[in-house]
Design an enzyme around this catalytic site. Sequence first.
Site, PDB file in Angstrom:
ATOM      1  N   GLY A   1       0.806  -1.218   0.000  1.00  0.00           N
ATOM      2  CA  GLY A   1       0.000   0.000   0.000  1.00  0.00           C
ATOM      3  C   GLY A   1       0.834   1.260   0.000  1.00  0.00           C
TER       4      GLY A   1
ATOM      5  N   LEU B   1      -4.071  -5.585  -4.701  1.00  0.00           N
ATOM      6  CA  LEU B   1      -3.133  -4.481  -4.579  1.00  0.00           C
ATOM      7  C   LEU B   1      -1.750  -4.988  -4.173  1.00  0.00           C
ATOM      8  CD1 LEU B   1      -2.607  -1.408  -4.574  1.00  0.00           C
ATOM      9  CD2 LEU B   1      -3.280  -1.402  -2.154  1.00  0.00           C
ATOM     10  N   ASP B   2      -0.749  -4.719  -5.018  1.00  0.00           N
ATOM     11  CA  ASP B   2       0.646  -5.098  -4.756  1.00  0.00           C
ATOM     12  C   ASP B   2       0.790  -6.602  -4.523  1.00  0.00           C
ATOM     13  OD1 ASP B   2       1.393  -2.407  -4.930  1.00  0.00           O
ATOM     14  OD2 ASP B   2       1.005  -2.077  -2.800  1.00  0.00           O
ATOM     15  N   GLY B   3      -0.115  -7.396  -5.086  1.00  0.00           N
ATOM     16  CA  GLY B   3      -0.108  -8.832  -4.836  1.00  0.00           C
ATOM     17  C   GLY B   3       0.160  -9.684  -6.057  1.00  0.00           C
TER      18      GLY B   3
END
Length: 299
Positions: free
Chosen positions: A216, A242-244
Amino acid sequence: MSQTYQPQGNKRLEDKNARARMLISCPDKAGIVAAVSQFLYEQGANIVQSDQYTMDPEGGMFFMRIEFDLQELEQRLPTLQEDFTRVADRFSMRWSIFRAARRKRIAVFVSKEDHCLMELLWQWQSGDLDADISMVISNHEEMRGVVESFGIPYHYVPVTPDTKAEAEKKQRELTAGKADLIVLARYMQIVSPKFIEQYHNRIINIHHSFLPAFVGGKPYQQAYHRGVKLIGATAHYVTEELDGGPIIEQDIQRVSHRDNVAELKRIGRHIERIVLARAVKWHVEDRLLVYQNKTVVFV
């Protein structure tokens, strides 16, 4: 007066007209390498590089990257692909063949920070990035001058919470048919599932932390308050999480209690630019295979 740069990599195109790259993933079993090699031999191709990786010889997945030379490649490629389906079907392969001479087109999305963008521009201009940067899209005007000095189109698409959908529609229109890869070079905006679906495993983001730590916003502040002794950066494919998405490349550098947030950011900028440039280079050279939420990187 601005100067238009030409990437030196263009000088090498004539040497790549016969070169192709094949990426393969399939359930592991005996005979895969032999079957692929025999097929290419029968086509008159010369294998110049071959890399393999198996997750588990007993019931695991097998991954392969082959570079080969074949005369009159452009004319013969459709027939070669059609004929290879017989081999692929026998081993339940997922596969792709790419012509090395066809340079991938990159659209770079950027916000206010320029360090990742500049690294890509420098590598492109020197010929180290074997691709074409077809455009830069930004929600700020600050970098127009430097981008246009390289002869690259710069598109200003402002984004606000109220205009986000309209802005993304404009971005899709700009990139349609002109981009094979989207690079989020510290763009700092979340792209929609629709956009991600359109460029499945073809959007690379740089996240300024060593994922999965500090997902995040404001990861350097998070790292500082946590008192970490290592900071890093992660380049990954973008998914709806998200960011995964699948991680392509990461790097780290040691820090200490003496480093404040500003110093962490300064150190981190160097890591970010190198990590992103590596990931983009590997993608455009067809060195990446995605399986589930991981990547196999042949370097």
